[in-house]
Scaffold this active site. Structure first.
Site, mmCIF file in Angstrom:
data_model
loop_
_atom_site.group_PDB
_atom_site.id
_atom_site.type_symbol
_atom_site.label_atom_id
_atom_site.label_comp_id
_atom_site.label_asym_id
_atom_site.label_seq_id
_atom_site.Cartn_x
_atom_site.Cartn_y
_atom_site.Cartn_z
ATOM 1 N N SER A 184 -61.112 -129.922 -65.415
ATOM 2 C CA SER A 184 -60.641 -131.309 -65.405
ATOM 3 C C SER A 184 -59.226 -131.379 -64.828
ATOM 4 O O SER A 184 -58.564 -132.403 -64.899
ATOM 5 C CB SER A 184 -60.713 -131.919 -66.800
ATOM 6 O OG SER A 184 -59.837 -131.251 -67.655
ATOM 7 N N GLU A 492 -68.253 -114.588 -83.613
ATOM 8 C CA GLU A 492 -67.716 -115.761 -82.902
ATOM 9 C C GLU A 492 -67.041 -115.211 -81.643
ATOM 10 O O GLU A 492 -67.620 -115.230 -80.570
ATOM 11 C CB GLU A 492 -66.758 -116.517 -83.798
ATOM 12 C CG GLU A 492 -66.229 -117.778 -83.154
ATOM 13 C CD GLU A 492 -65.090 -118.381 -83.944
ATOM 14 O OE1 GLU A 492 -65.005 -119.607 -83.992
ATOM 15 O OE2 GLU A 492 -64.253 -117.624 -84.490
ATOM 16 N N GLU A 498 -66.594 -125.522 -82.662
ATOM 17 C CA GLU A 498 -65.610 -126.024 -83.627
ATOM 18 C C GLU A 498 -64.376 -126.611 -82.948
ATOM 19 O O GLU A 498 -63.688 -127.439 -83.529
ATOM 20 C CB GLU A 498 -65.204 -124.924 -84.606
ATOM 21 C CG GLU A 498 -64.472 -123.770 -83.934
ATOM 22 C CD GLU A 498 -64.128 -122.630 -84.913
ATOM 23 O OE1 GLU A 498 -64.884 -122.425 -85.870
ATOM 24 O OE2 GLU A 498 -63.107 -121.975 -84.693
HETATM 25 C C1 NOJ Z 1 -62.218 -120.159 -88.297
HETATM 26 C C2 NOJ Z 1 -63.694 -119.991 -88.167
HETATM 27 O O1 NOJ Z 1 -64.075 -119.918 -86.813
HETATM 28 C C3 NOJ Z 1 -64.360 -121.163 -88.833
HETATM 29 O O2 NOJ Z 1 -65.748 -121.117 -88.640
HETATM 30 C C4 NOJ Z 1 -63.994 -121.154 -90.298
HETATM 31 O O3 NOJ Z 1 -64.518 -122.303 -90.891
HETATM 32 C C5 NOJ Z 1 -62.474 -121.151 -90.490
HETATM 33 N N1 NOJ Z 1 -61.867 -120.145 -89.690
HETATM 34 C C6 NOJ Z 1 -62.102 -120.920 -91.937
HETATM 35 O O4 NOJ Z 1 -62.439 -119.619 -92.306
HETATM 36 CA CA CA Z 2 -62.600 -119.225 -84.882
#
Ligand code: NOJ
Ligand code: CA
Length: 691
Positions: A184, A492, A498
């Site tokens: 972007s 992750e 998130e």
């Molecule tokens: C970061 C993590 O990626 C997330 O999934 C989690 O909810 C928070 N930390 C708290 O542990």
């Molecule tokens: Ca994270």
């Protein structure tokens, strides 16, 4: 300089091996420096690139070598993963080991092992047992990856503690952590130790039409490899993540490094179907794996991410009554009644797991404080009834998923591992999500350094001993170790969904790059399935930059055997017809076909559910609309299948009406070909069931 009486026999004469179109050449130059190159058919993928090290007591462990001997070995075998994208994997390679010795000084030995596959090359260094090399310290690894021309790169900056970045797409000659440009046009600056460094898996598209992926396999007892970029020469050099005092690895011969991997093809789809990284990892160390079971799960999680409830029980540490007990804020997500609501939702929708975060004490003061003993992993808040929830989940046939946030304090977690895993066993938690938010304790260690690399593996081993499946957040990015520890099912280790909750979010192209980068090493807990794409956050500008249909497609394109069903139950209840796809889609597969793919632009993948006749297809695009072509010739012949298409609404895009979708059904056979229109930032999901 050459020692008296010695010459380097036949400098630059190559020792080669090839398989299919891949060929590698190894050589020692006129001063005994080891080097290699890789080609694909008539095209050069990696030109002459040097190899070697600096050790604490020998800064020149990269030159003055002579060739002692060469060994060759072949393999062609099939193996069965415990779970995966396919039910059987072919491991076919030609291997050459070159045995080298330094002519001068301590006359140390070094072996370099090359394995040539049909889809690329893996090589590693072996330090044989020898008198003059026992315990030793690596201070630098000089492995080079010299590209023949400037290439397009999909990269994130060389941060030692985080891989949660949006990708930049630039030429190698333009890589600059102080100028991160995304699709972007935003420009950001990243303060990382080396302005010209990137992380792997690094995806490259060269001017001669080759797709090249550089990463590593079997990262064990070593630090993670990042790449320093020489922008004018298009040359990448290994740059290891240091420890607290600047050393890169502490080793004890005999030992070896992880494999350095180069996957090459002239087709982007081949990169995604490569199994080379898994093949370079050791078979399972876990003997009995019958308890390792892929699953979908919901969680008391997104509601905290979007600020609807909190991980903590009290507003802050200071909210205590006269007896010193925390005063509940009334916002605590992990309370027994709320968890039961999620258990009920999971049961009703045939979802196997329920994750609960914020159930244990300590969340009032956990973030960024760099304290050692914030969490103990066994003490619940007063409103979270562990025995009752265990009983309730069991009665409903649902598995509870434990959450162990360490807040970066790996030392504290290690001390408590036995207690934590016994607690999971006692209350029947078959899986745990760990987390490493913040700075690592021991002080000065990095998320991606050797100390932490060993920590993550110790945790995976401990979890295996207790028959617990593992999903690690904020660890080093995966390198195929899920083959060796099949209970380490997901990580992750990248920028997940998130970020749409707590930042301006991920761009539409993000999910088209991840399969070519982060997912090359292993499954990602991306947490797909957000249905409410706007208006979920207290910050009105926040939105998920996809359509709803694209969120469905991610269940196929973002492979994970632990797949979260991330949104709130009420948001799924609002769209039961679209939710049907999430209920149906599998998490373990017999077969996978990469139908179409181009990094940064689009991905379409078809997968056959393990042990069933059903197939699922996911297709996604970046911010550009496109028409995907799906040729069903992967289906068995002479059979009719019921196809359900979940597609973007005619009026939808990631920006406008992202929640608009359309569902239609038709009958298909292996001869059917369909064209599917995808909205900007959109996608589609197909469910194919035998008639
Ligand atoms: C970061 C993590 O990626 C997330 O999934 C989690 O909810 C928070 N930390 C708290 O542990
Ligand atoms: Ca994270």
């Amino acid at each position: 300089m050459v020692a008296a009486g010695h010459t380097y026999a036949q400098p630059n004469k190559s020792i080669s091996a090839s398989l299919g179109k891949i060929r590698f050449d190894f050589m020692l130059d006129e001063v005994g420096k080891p080097a290699y190159s890789v080609s694909y058919g008539t095209k050069l993928a990696i030109k002459k690139s040097y190899l070697g090290f600096a050790l604490a007591d020998d800064s020149a462990f990269y030159k003055g070598f002579k060739l002692l001997s060469t060994d060759r070995k072949q393999a062609d075998e099939n193996w069965t993963p415990v779970w995966g994208e396919v039910s059987s994997i072919r491991n076919h390679y030609e291997q050459v080991t070159v045995h080298l010795q330094q002519l001068m000084g301590q006359q140390r030995l070094l072996n370099i092992v090359f394995r040539v596959f049909e889809d690329g090359v893996g090589f590693r260094y072996e330090f044989p047992e020898q008198e003059n090399l026992n315990y030793f310290i690596v201070t630098k690894e000089y492995t080079e990856f010299a590209l023949p021309t400037d290439a397009k790169a999909f990269w994130i900056p060389g941060d030692y503690d985080s891989n949660e970045y949006a990708y930049s797409t630039t030429k190698v000659s333009q890589i600059d952590n102080q100028k991160i440009v995304n699709s972007s046009g935003d420009i950001a600056v990243r303060v990382v130790p080396d302005r010209y460094s990137v992380q792997t898996p690094l995806m490259l598209k060269s001017d001669n039409g080759l797709y090249i992926n550089i990463h590593e396999a079997a990262l064990l007892n070593y630090s993670s490899m990042q790449l320093h970029v020489d922008r004018s020469k298009f040359k990448l050099t290994s740059s290891l993540v240091p420890d607290a005092v600047g050393n890169m690895a502490y080793l004890h011969a005999p030992c070896h490094t992880p494999w350095r991997t180069i996957i090459v093809s002239d087709k982007a789809t081949d990169i995604l179907s490569s199994k080379m990284i898994l093949n370079l990892n050791d078979p399972s160390k876990v003997e009995n794996t019958s308890w390792v079971k892929p699953m979908k799960f919901v969680g008391v999680w997104w509601e905290m991410q979007i600020g609807k409830s909190t991980w903590s029980y009290a507003k802050s540490m200071n909210n205590v009554d006269a007896q010193g007990n925390l005063i509940p804020s009334g916002q605590h997500g992990a309370n027994t009644a709320n968890v039961k609501r999620y258990i009920d939702f999971a049961t009703k929708n045939n979802i196997q797991g329920v994750l609960v975060e914020g159930w244990n004490t300590g969340w009032e003061d956990w973030f960024g404080n760099w304290k050692e003993n914030v969490f103990d992993f066994v003490t619940p808040y007063p409103d979270f009834d562990v025995p009752e929830l265990t009983r309730y989940a069991k009665s409903k046939g649902v598995s509870m998923i434990m959450h162990n946030e360490t807040s970066g304090s790996a030392t504290n977690y290690e001390r408590q591992l036995d207690t934590a895993y016994r607690f999971m066993n006692k209350y029947g938690y078959p899986a745990v999500k760990t987390g490493y938010v913040g700075k690592i304790i021991p002080r000065g260690e990095h998320h991606d350094g050797q100390w932490m690399v060993n920590h993550y593996v110790r945790v995976a081993q401990k979890a295996a001993d207790h028959q617990v499946m593992l999903d690690a957040h904020e660890p080093v990015r995966p390198t195929g170790l899920q083959r060796t520890y099949p209970n380490w099912m997901a990580s992750e280790a990248g920028r997940g969904n998130e970020y749409n909750a707590f930042s301006e979010g991920n761009l539409p192209e993000h999910e088209t790059i991840l399969p070519f980068t982060r997912l090359m090493g292993g499954p990602m807990d991306y947490t797909p399935g957000i249905f409410k794409l706007k208006g979920y956050s207290t910050v009105p500008s926040r939105q998920v930059h996809t359509t709803l249909a694209k969120q469905l497609a991610l269940y196929v394109t973002m492979y994970s055997p632990l797949q979260m069903v991330a949104d709130l139950p009420e948001n799924y209840d609002a769209h039961p017809d679209a939710f049907q796809f999430i209920k149906d889609v599998a998490v373990d597969w017999d077969d996978t076909r990469i139908l179409e793919a181009e990094p940064g632009d689009y991905v379409t993948i078809a997968r056959k559910a393990k042990g069933k006749n059903n197939w699922y297809v996911g297709g996604i695009t970046d911010e550009q609309p496109r028409t995907a072509t799906i040729n069903f010739n992967f289906l068995p012949k002479n059979q009719t299948f019921n196809l359900t298409i979940y597609e973007d609404g005619k009026d939808s895009s990631f920006n406008i009406n992202p929640e608009s979708y359309n569902i239609r059904k038709m009958k298909i056979t292996s001869k059917t070909i369909i064209k599917e229109k995808i909205a900007p930032g959109g996608g589609f999901a197909l469910s194919i069931e035998l008639n």
